[in-house]
Scaffold this motif. Structure first.
Motif, short mmCIF file in Angstrom:
data_model
loop_
_atom_site.label_atom_id
_atom_site.label_comp_id
_atom_site.label_asym_id
_atom_site.label_seq_id
_atom_site.Cartn_x
_atom_site.Cartn_y
_atom_site.Cartn_z
N SER A 43 -2.24 -1.45 17.39
CA SER A 43 -2.23 -0.63 16.18
C SER A 43 -1.22 -1.22 15.21
O SER A 43 -0.10 -1.55 15.61
N ILE A 44 -1.62 -1.37 13.95
CA ILE A 44 -0.72 -1.84 12.89
C ILE A 44 -0.84 -0.85 11.73
O ILE A 44 -1.93 -0.63 11.21
N GLU A 45 0.29 -0.26 11.34
CA GLU A 45 0.33 0.64 10.18
C GLU A 45 1.42 0.13 9.24
O GLU A 45 2.55 -0.12 9.67
N ILE A 46 1.07 -0.04 7.98
CA ILE A 46 2.03 -0.54 7.00
C ILE A 46 2.09 0.43 5.83
O ILE A 46 1.06 0.80 5.27
N GLU A 47 3.32 0.82 5.48
CA GLU A 47 3.56 1.68 4.34
C GLU A 47 4.40 0.92 3.31
O GLU A 47 5.26 0.12 3.68
N GLU A 48 4.13 1.22 2.07
CA GLU A 48 4.83 0.60 0.95
C GLU A 48 5.74 1.61 0.28
O GLU A 48 5.32 2.74 0.02
N GLU A 49 6.96 1.20 0.04
CA GLU A 49 7.91 2.04 -0.71
C GLU A 49 8.05 1.43 -2.09
O GLU A 49 8.37 0.25 -2.23
N LYS A 50 7.82 2.25 -3.11
CA LYS A 50 7.88 1.74 -4.48
C LYS A 50 9.30 1.85 -5.04
O LYS A 50 10.06 2.71 -4.64
N GLY A 51 9.60 0.96 -5.99
CA GLY A 51 10.93 0.92 -6.57
C GLY A 51 11.10 1.77 -7.77
O GLY A 51 10.28 2.42 -8.30
N MET B 128 6.24 7.08 0.17
CA MET B 128 5.65 5.97 0.91
C MET B 128 4.13 6.09 0.84
O MET B 128 3.58 7.17 1.00
N MET B 129 3.49 4.97 0.63
CA MET B 129 2.03 4.93 0.56
C MET B 129 1.50 3.96 1.61
O MET B 129 1.98 2.83 1.72
N LYS B 130 0.52 4.42 2.38
CA LYS B 130 -0.06 3.58 3.42
C LYS B 130 -0.93 2.51 2.77
O LYS B 130 -1.79 2.82 1.94
N VAL B 131 -0.68 1.23 3.14
CA VAL B 131 -1.48 0.13 2.60
C VAL B 131 -2.34 -0.54 3.67
O VAL B 131 -3.25 -1.31 3.34
N LEU B 132 -2.05 -0.25 4.94
CA LEU B 132 -2.88 -0.78 6.03
C LEU B 132 -2.77 0.14 7.23
O LEU B 132 -1.68 0.58 7.59
N SER B 133 -3.91 0.44 7.82
CA SER B 133 -3.96 1.19 9.07
C SER B 133 -5.12 0.62 9.87
O SER B 133 -6.28 0.78 9.48
N VAL C 179 -0.72 -5.12 -1.89
CA VAL C 179 0.61 -4.57 -2.18
C VAL C 179 0.72 -4.44 -3.70
O VAL C 179 0.34 -5.35 -4.44
N SER C 180 1.24 -3.29 -4.18
CA SER C 180 1.36 -3.09 -5.62
C SER C 180 2.53 -3.88 -6.20
O SER C 180 3.45 -4.29 -5.49
N GLU C 181 2.48 -4.09 -7.50
CA GLU C 181 3.48 -4.91 -8.20
C GLU C 181 4.90 -4.32 -8.12
O GLU C 181 5.87 -5.05 -8.17
N ASN C 182 5.02 -3.00 -8.00
CA ASN C 182 6.35 -2.40 -8.00
C ASN C 182 6.82 -2.02 -6.58
O ASN C 182 7.70 -1.17 -6.42
N ALA C 183 6.27 -2.67 -5.56
CA ALA C 183 6.71 -2.39 -4.19
C ALA C 183 8.11 -2.93 -3.96
O ALA C 183 8.43 -4.05 -4.38
N LYS C 184 8.96 -2.12 -3.33
CA LYS C 184 10.34 -2.51 -3.02
C LYS C 184 10.51 -2.88 -1.55
O LYS C 184 11.38 -3.67 -1.20
N LYS C 185 9.71 -2.24 -0.68
CA LYS C 185 9.90 -2.39 0.75
C LYS C 185 8.59 -2.11 1.46
O LYS C 185 7.83 -1.25 1.04
N LEU C 186 8.35 -2.84 2.55
CA LEU C 186 7.22 -2.56 3.43
C LEU C 186 7.78 -2.17 4.80
O LEU C 186 8.73 -2.79 5.29
N VAL C 187 7.21 -1.12 5.37
CA VAL C 187 7.60 -0.66 6.71
C VAL C 187 6.37 -0.81 7.60
O VAL C 187 5.32 -0.21 7.33
#
Length: 146
Positions: A138-146, A1-6, A26-34
């Motif tokens: 507080s808003i934290e968003i992580e990206e899960e790549k596929g 998981m990579m943080k894309v917003l904090s 968000v990267s092109e190969n993102a599968k999910k955002l948490v």
């Protein structure tokens, strides 16, 4: 998981009925955002301030004969919605002040459109419905790549 917003911020009564946009990529190969989202306090803790707000509302709507204490506690309400490359992706207009929101192709949180994630420029939009005191969020968003 990579943080894309904090992001952390504060809102007050002057922000009522506004939207505050927080952009992220968000990267092109993102599968999910948490999305981990929270705000505090949930309720206006200063009873004198709360009663003042209630009385203002009762007067505005011609209900001065009602007992203001019946309307306690006053709850703050902040929610999130999301835009994906300038297009609406969904909203989570719920009352809990701590939430985890999932954005994906098949198992998104209700209110979010299920479809593949597009890479590019996104916005997490803080919808300030009502606050009766200073509120921290507080808003934290992580990206899960596929």
């Amino acid at each position: 998981m990579m943080k894309v917003l904090s992001v952390k911020g504060k809102v007050s009564e002057k922000n009522n009925k506004t939207n505050i946009s927080h952009g992220f990529s968000v990267s092109e190969n993102a599968k999910k955002l948490v999305v981990k989202y929270s705000y505090f306090p949930k309720e206006v803790e200063d009873e004198e301030q709360a009663l003042k707000l209630i009385n203002e509302g009762l007067e505005k709507y011609g209900e001065k004969s009602k007992n203001p204490a019946e309307f306690l506690p006053i709850r703050n309400l902040l929610t999130l919605s999301f835009d994906e490359n300038g297009k609406y992706r969904g909203a989570c207009h719920r009352h809990p002040n701590k939430q985890i929101i999932y954005i994906s192709d098949k198992n998104s949180t209700p209110g979010i459109i299920n479809k593949p994630i597009e890479g590019g420029e996104w916005n997490a939009v803080l919808n300030v419905h009502f606050v009766g005191c200073e509120v921290e969020y507080s808003i934290e968003i992580e990206e899960e790549k596929g």
